[in-house]
Enzyme design. Sequence first.
Site, PDB file in Angstrom:
ATOM      1  N   HIS A  69       0.865  -1.182   0.000  1.00 35.03           N
ATOM      2  CA  HIS A  69       0.000   0.000   0.000  1.00 35.03           C
ATOM      3  C   HIS A  69       0.899   1.229   0.000  1.00 35.03           C
ATOM      4  CE1 HIS A  69      -3.833  -2.103   1.729  1.00 35.03           C
ATOM      5  NE2 HIS A  69      -3.397  -2.662   0.617  1.00 35.03           N
ATOM      6  N   GLU A  71       1.472   3.588   2.196  1.00 32.82           N
ATOM      7  CA  GLU A  71       2.268   3.751   3.417  1.00 32.82           C
ATOM      8  C   GLU A  71       3.381   2.716   3.491  1.00 32.82           C
ATOM      9  OE1 GLU A  71      -2.065   4.885   4.322  1.00 32.82           O
ATOM     10  OE2 GLU A  71      -1.032   3.333   3.193  1.00 32.82           O
ATOM     11  N   SER A  94      -6.979   7.697   4.234  1.00 35.71           N
ATOM     12  CA  SER A  94      -6.878   7.200   5.603  1.00 35.71           C
ATOM     13  C   SER A  94      -6.398   5.750   5.611  1.00 35.71           C
ATOM     14  CB  SER A  94      -8.242   7.320   6.289  1.00 35.71           C
ATOM     15  OG  SER A  94      -8.126   6.994   7.656  1.00 35.71           O
TER      16      SER A  94
END
Length: 163
Positions: A69, A71, A94
Amino acid sequence: MQACASESHDTQEQLSDKDREFMHQAYELALKGYNEGGCPIGAILVDEDGTVLGAGHNALVQEGNPIIHGEMAAMRDAGRLDSRRKTTMYTSLSPCMMCAGTIVQFKIGRVVVGDVVNSPGNVEFLREKGVTVDILNYEPCIDLVKKFREEKPELWLEDWGGA
Protein backbone atom coordinates in the site's frame (compact mmCIF):
# COMPACT_ATOMS: atom_id res chain seq x y z
CA MET A 1 -16.25 1.36 2.99
CA GLN A 2 -18.64 4.21 3.36
CA ALA A 3 -18.07 7.93 3.30
CA CYS A 4 -17.68 9.31 6.76
CA ALA A 5 -16.98 13.03 6.60
CA SER A 6 -18.89 13.71 9.82
CA GLU A 7 -16.38 11.61 11.79
CA SER A 8 -13.30 13.23 10.29
CA HIS A 9 -12.39 15.58 13.15
CA ASP A 10 -11.13 17.93 10.46
CA THR A 11 -7.97 19.75 11.51
CA GLN A 12 -7.21 21.64 8.29
CA GLU A 13 -6.85 24.98 10.00
CA GLN A 14 -3.94 23.65 12.10
CA LEU A 15 -1.89 22.50 9.12
CA SER A 16 1.07 24.40 7.71
CA ASP A 17 1.97 25.21 4.13
CA LYS A 18 4.62 22.48 4.38
CA ASP A 19 1.91 19.99 5.39
CA ARG A 20 -0.09 20.98 2.32
CA GLU A 21 3.00 20.71 0.11
CA PHE A 22 3.81 17.20 1.37
CA MET A 23 0.18 16.17 0.93
CA HIS A 24 0.31 17.37 -2.65
CA GLN A 25 3.38 15.18 -3.16
CA ALA A 26 1.46 12.21 -1.72
CA TYR A 27 -1.38 13.02 -4.11
CA GLU A 28 1.05 13.10 -7.05
CA LEU A 29 2.22 9.61 -6.07
CA ALA A 30 -1.40 8.45 -5.85
CA LEU A 31 -2.04 9.90 -9.30
CA LYS A 32 1.05 8.10 -10.61
CA GLY A 33 -0.31 4.81 -9.27
CA TYR A 34 -3.70 5.52 -10.81
CA ASN A 35 -2.12 6.35 -14.19
CA GLU A 36 -0.30 3.00 -14.04
CA GLY A 37 -3.65 1.22 -13.64
CA GLY A 38 -3.36 0.76 -9.89
CA CYS A 39 -5.02 1.98 -6.72
CA PRO A 40 -4.56 5.72 -6.16
CA ILE A 41 -2.94 5.87 -2.75
CA GLY A 42 0.36 7.67 -2.17
CA ALA A 43 2.39 8.36 0.94
CA ILE A 44 5.50 10.19 2.07
CA LEU A 45 7.47 9.72 5.30
CA VAL A 46 9.13 12.94 6.46
CA ASP A 47 11.45 13.65 9.39
CA GLU A 48 11.05 16.55 11.80
CA ASP A 49 13.37 18.73 9.70
CA GLY A 50 11.23 18.29 6.59
CA THR A 51 13.50 15.80 4.86
CA VAL A 52 11.64 13.18 2.84
CA LEU A 53 12.84 9.80 4.09
CA GLY A 54 10.68 7.66 1.85
CA ALA A 55 7.89 7.91 -0.69
CA GLY A 56 5.73 5.49 -2.60
CA HIS A 57 2.34 4.51 -3.89
CA ASN A 58 0.08 1.49 -3.79
CA ALA A 59 1.54 -1.25 -6.01
CA LEU A 60 -1.02 -4.05 -5.78
CA VAL A 61 -1.48 -4.06 -9.55
CA GLN A 62 2.03 -3.05 -10.55
CA GLU A 63 3.84 -5.60 -8.37
CA GLY A 64 1.04 -8.10 -7.84
CA ASN A 65 1.63 -7.62 -4.12
CA PRO A 66 -1.38 -7.02 -1.84
CA ILE A 67 0.67 -5.57 1.00
CA ILE A 68 2.39 -2.78 -0.92
CA HIS A 69 0.00 0.00 0.00
CA GLY A 70 1.12 3.62 -0.19
CA GLU A 71 2.27 3.75 3.42
CA MET A 72 4.08 0.42 3.10
CA ALA A 73 5.83 1.62 -0.07
CA ALA A 74 6.99 4.78 1.73
CA MET A 75 8.26 2.70 4.66
CA ARG A 76 10.08 0.35 2.29
CA ASP A 77 11.62 3.31 0.47
CA ALA A 78 12.79 4.86 3.76
CA GLY A 79 14.49 1.62 4.75
CA ARG A 80 16.05 1.08 8.13
CA LEU A 81 15.91 3.95 10.62
CA ASP A 82 17.01 4.10 14.23
CA SER A 83 13.72 5.73 15.16
CA ARG A 84 10.55 6.94 13.47
CA ARG A 85 9.08 8.66 16.55
CA LYS A 86 9.64 12.17 15.20
CA THR A 87 8.43 11.46 11.68
CA THR A 88 5.20 12.30 9.89
CA MET A 89 3.47 10.02 7.41
CA TYR A 90 1.53 11.95 4.78
CA THR A 91 -1.01 9.64 3.18
CA SER A 92 -3.52 10.47 0.49
CA LEU A 93 -6.17 8.15 2.01
CA SER A 94 -6.88 7.20 5.60
CA PRO A 95 -4.79 4.11 6.41
CA CYS A 96 -6.24 0.61 6.33
CA MET A 97 -5.72 -1.57 9.41
CA MET A 98 -2.53 -3.13 8.00
CA CYS A 99 -0.95 0.28 7.42
CA ALA A 100 -2.31 1.70 10.68
CA GLY A 101 -0.80 -1.25 12.52
CA THR A 102 2.55 -0.63 10.85
CA ILE A 103 2.41 3.04 11.82
CA VAL A 104 1.79 2.06 15.43
CA GLN A 105 4.37 -0.76 15.37
CA PHE A 106 7.13 1.57 14.19
CA LYS A 107 5.99 4.45 16.40
CA ILE A 108 5.47 7.03 13.69
CA GLY A 109 4.49 10.07 15.70
CA ARG A 110 2.13 11.85 13.34
CA VAL A 111 -0.04 11.08 10.34
CA VAL A 112 -1.59 13.65 8.00
CA VAL A 113 -4.49 12.23 5.99
CA GLY A 114 -5.71 13.65 2.69
CA ASP A 115 -9.04 11.80 2.46
CA VAL A 116 -11.39 10.34 5.05
CA VAL A 117 -14.44 10.89 2.86
CA ASN A 118 -14.01 7.79 0.69
CA SER A 119 -12.89 5.71 3.65
CA PRO A 120 -12.66 6.63 7.32
CA GLY A 121 -9.82 4.13 7.60
CA ASN A 122 -8.45 3.80 11.11
CA VAL A 123 -8.04 7.35 12.36
CA GLU A 124 -9.57 6.62 15.77
CA PHE A 125 -7.43 3.49 16.21
CA LEU A 126 -4.30 5.54 15.52
CA ARG A 127 -5.37 8.25 17.95
CA GLU A 128 -6.15 5.67 20.62
CA LYS A 129 -2.59 4.36 20.21
CA GLY A 130 -1.12 7.83 20.77
CA VAL A 131 -0.50 8.86 17.16
CA THR A 132 -1.29 12.47 16.31
CA VAL A 133 -3.62 12.41 13.30
CA ASP A 134 -4.48 15.52 11.31
CA ILE A 135 -7.13 15.45 8.60
CA LEU A 136 -6.55 17.66 5.57
CA ASN A 137 -9.52 16.63 3.38
CA TYR A 138 -7.52 17.50 0.29
CA GLU A 139 -9.99 17.71 -2.59
CA PRO A 140 -7.67 16.24 -5.26
CA CYS A 141 -7.18 13.13 -3.09
CA ILE A 142 -10.91 12.82 -2.43
CA ASP A 143 -11.83 13.28 -6.09
CA LEU A 144 -9.24 10.80 -7.35
CA VAL A 145 -10.34 7.98 -5.03
CA LYS A 146 -14.00 8.66 -5.78
CA LYS A 147 -13.27 8.39 -9.50
CA PHE A 148 -11.26 5.20 -8.99
CA ARG A 149 -13.98 3.57 -6.87
CA GLU A 150 -16.55 4.31 -9.56
CA GLU A 151 -14.30 3.01 -12.36
CA LYS A 152 -12.87 -0.08 -10.65
CA PRO A 153 -15.04 -1.13 -7.69
CA GLU A 154 -13.70 -4.71 -7.81
CA LEU A 155 -10.10 -3.50 -7.52
CA TRP A 156 -11.06 -1.21 -4.64
CA LEU A 157 -12.59 -4.19 -2.80
CA GLU A 158 -9.56 -6.38 -3.54
CA ASP A 159 -7.18 -3.75 -2.20
CA TRP A 160 -9.18 -3.26 1.00
CA GLY A 161 -9.58 -7.01 1.57
CA GLY A 162 -13.31 -6.97 0.87
CA ALA A 163 -13.41 -9.07 -2.30
